[in-house]
Write a protein that holds these residues in place. Sequence first.
Motif, PDB file in Angstrom:
ATOM      1  N   LEU A  18       0.817  -1.216   0.000  1.00  0.00           N
ATOM      2  CA  LEU A  18       0.000   0.000   0.000  1.00  0.00           C
ATOM      3  C   LEU A  18       0.851   1.267   0.000  1.00  0.00           C
ATOM      4  N   LEU A  19       2.129   1.142   0.379  1.00  0.00           N
ATOM      5  CA  LEU A  19       3.021   2.299   0.401  1.00  0.00           C
ATOM      6  C   LEU A  19       4.190   2.080  -0.553  1.00  0.00           C
ATOM      7  N   PRO A  20       4.603   3.120  -1.263  1.00  0.00           N
ATOM      8  CA  PRO A  20       5.796   3.015  -2.110  1.00  0.00           C
ATOM      9  C   PRO A  20       7.062   3.281  -1.283  1.00  0.00           C
ATOM     10  N   TYR A  21       7.178   2.583  -0.177  1.00  0.00           N
ATOM     11  CA  TYR A  21       8.246   2.808   0.804  1.00  0.00           C
ATOM     12  C   TYR A  21       9.564   2.224   0.300  1.00  0.00           C
ATOM     13  N   ARG A  22      10.652   2.935   0.507  1.00  0.00           N
ATOM     14  CA  ARG A  22      11.958   2.509  -0.012  1.00  0.00           C
ATOM     15  C   ARG A  22      12.584   1.377   0.798  1.00  0.00           C
ATOM     16  N   GLY A  23      12.080   1.124   2.010  1.00  0.00           N
ATOM     17  CA  GLY A  23      12.529  -0.026   2.773  1.00  0.00           C
ATOM     18  C   GLY A  23      13.446   0.259   3.946  1.00  0.00           C
ATOM     19  N   TYR A  24      13.802   1.508   4.193  1.00  0.00           N
ATOM     20  CA  TYR A  24      14.648   1.821   5.346  1.00  0.00           C
ATOM     21  C   TYR A  24      14.380   3.254   5.797  1.00  0.00           C
ATOM     22  N   GLY A  25      14.661   3.506   7.077  1.00  0.00           N
ATOM     23  CA  GLY A  25      14.419   4.822   7.660  1.00  0.00           C
ATOM     24  C   GLY A  25      12.984   4.951   8.160  1.00  0.00           C
ATOM     25  N   ASN A  71      17.195   1.284  14.412  1.00  0.00           N
ATOM     26  CA  ASN A  71      18.166   0.345  14.980  1.00  0.00           C
ATOM     27  C   ASN A  71      17.460  -0.884  15.551  1.00  0.00           C
ATOM     28  N   LEU A  72      16.451  -1.339  14.847  1.00  0.00           N
ATOM     29  CA  LEU A  72      15.591  -2.413  15.340  1.00  0.00           C
ATOM     30  C   LEU A  72      16.360  -3.708  15.604  1.00  0.00           C
ATOM     31  N   GLY A  73      17.393  -3.990  14.800  1.00  0.00           N
ATOM     32  CA  GLY A  73      18.195  -5.181  15.032  1.00  0.00           C
ATOM     33  C   GLY A  73      18.860  -5.163  16.396  1.00  0.00           C
ATOM     34  N   GLU A  74      19.213  -3.975  16.866  1.00  0.00           N
ATOM     35  CA  GLU A  74      19.836  -3.836  18.181  1.00  0.00           C
ATOM     36  C   GLU A  74      18.789  -3.685  19.281  1.00  0.00           C
ATOM     37  N   MET A 132       9.995   5.812  -2.052  1.00  0.00           N
ATOM     38  CA  MET A 132       9.932   7.039  -1.276  1.00  0.00           C
ATOM     39  C   MET A 132      10.343   6.805   0.180  1.00  0.00           C
ATOM     40  N   SER A 133      10.941   7.831   0.774  1.00  0.00           N
ATOM     41  CA  SER A 133      11.246   7.795   2.203  1.00  0.00           C
ATOM     42  C   SER A 133       9.946   8.007   2.981  1.00  0.00           C
ATOM     43  N   ALA A 134       9.990   7.712   4.267  1.00  0.00           N
ATOM     44  CA  ALA A 134       8.826   7.951   5.113  1.00  0.00           C
ATOM     45  C   ALA A 134       8.430   9.426   5.080  1.00  0.00           C
ATOM     46  N   GLU A 135       9.428  10.308   5.129  1.00  0.00           N
ATOM     47  CA  GLU A 135       9.150  11.747   5.081  1.00  0.00           C
ATOM     48  C   GLU A 135       8.482  12.150   3.769  1.00  0.00           C
ATOM     49  N   GLN A 136       8.936  11.600   2.664  1.00  0.00           N
ATOM     50  CA  GLN A 136       8.326  11.914   1.366  1.00  0.00           C
ATOM     51  C   GLN A 136       6.895  11.395   1.292  1.00  0.00           C
ATOM     52  N   ILE A 137       6.669  10.215   1.863  1.00  0.00           N
ATOM     53  CA  ILE A 137       5.320   9.631   1.843  1.00  0.00           C
ATOM     54  C   ILE A 137       4.340  10.514   2.606  1.00  0.00           C
ATOM     55  N   VAL A 138       4.693  10.909   3.831  1.00  0.00           N
ATOM     56  CA  VAL A 138       3.742  11.703   4.618  1.00  0.00           C
ATOM     57  C   VAL A 138       3.537  13.085   4.002  1.00  0.00           C
ATOM     58  N   SER A 139       4.569  13.643   3.397  1.00  0.00           N
ATOM     59  CA  SER A 139       4.407  14.937   2.705  1.00  0.00           C
ATOM     60  C   SER A 139       3.458  14.798   1.533  1.00  0.00           C
ATOM     61  N   LYS A 140       3.600  13.726   0.786  1.00  0.00           N
ATOM     62  CA  LYS A 140       2.718  13.499  -0.361  1.00  0.00           C
ATOM     63  C   LYS A 140       1.283  13.259   0.089  1.00  0.00           C
ATOM     64  N   LEU A 141       1.109  12.520   1.179  1.00  0.00           N
ATOM     65  CA  LEU A 141      -0.240  12.285   1.690  1.00  0.00           C
ATOM     66  C   LEU A 141      -0.901  13.593   2.096  1.00  0.00           C
ATOM     67  N   ASP A 142      -0.153  14.479   2.748  1.00  0.00           N
ATOM     68  CA  ASP A 142      -0.715  15.794   3.095  1.00  0.00           C
ATOM     69  C   ASP A 142      -1.076  16.583   1.840  1.00  0.00           C
ATOM     70  N   GLU A 143      -0.250  16.486   0.823  1.00  0.00           N
ATOM     71  CA  GLU A 143      -0.552  17.161  -0.437  1.00  0.00           C
ATOM     72  C   GLU A 143      -1.852  16.612  -1.033  1.00  0.00           C
ATOM     73  N   LEU A 144      -2.032  15.306  -0.961  1.00  0.00           N
ATOM     74  CA  LEU A 144      -3.229  14.684  -1.534  1.00  0.00           C
ATOM     75  C   LEU A 144      -4.503  15.067  -0.795  1.00  0.00           C
TER      76      LEU A 144
END
Length: 195
Positions: free
Chosen positions: A14-21, A77-80, A125-137
Amino acid sequence: IDDWTAFHELSHLLLPYRGYGNIWLSEGLATYYQNIIQARSGQFDETEMWRRLAAGFNRGSKEQRWRHSNLTQVSDNLGETRQYMRVHWSGVLYWLTADVELRKQGKTLDDVLKQLRDCCEERAMSAEQIVSKLDELVDGELFVLLFEQYCESYETPEYNPLLVKLGIATDTSSRAVSFDKDAQLSEIRRQIDLR
């Protein structure tokens, strides 16, 4: 079909998330929708859906070993840190809160995510880019402000006030859930597992 895993993994799409951050954003959405999709498809009823969500919030709030680190630090740092419950359930609360706020405005998270897919599914997209785009939408400031608040949280944000407004009462000893049909946001609660 009774296992949640497939519903969870498919919900990541559901999200175009880049996979990290700030992975909590993606994991939270997948965990939120795994429960909603199972309820909407008849795997379990509304009571079981909200029981699972409330129990998850409770598990997330009990992870306290990394209270000296904010959610972004713990998540990145979820692994730690091994704070899986805090990371996942903080994310679920983020998306539930956003869904409720959207529904107050006559919108739904489902529809906004469809718009995101239509514009951006081929991007990473980064998490920051996703939430910015959602606000734009949605032509608002919901997602970014909430995201910043959660990134800086040092424990799972308080969830009981929202559950009470939705008309959800929980008994932690028996793990039972009951509903207050006259609660302020009870109609929104009923809508969430329908669409």
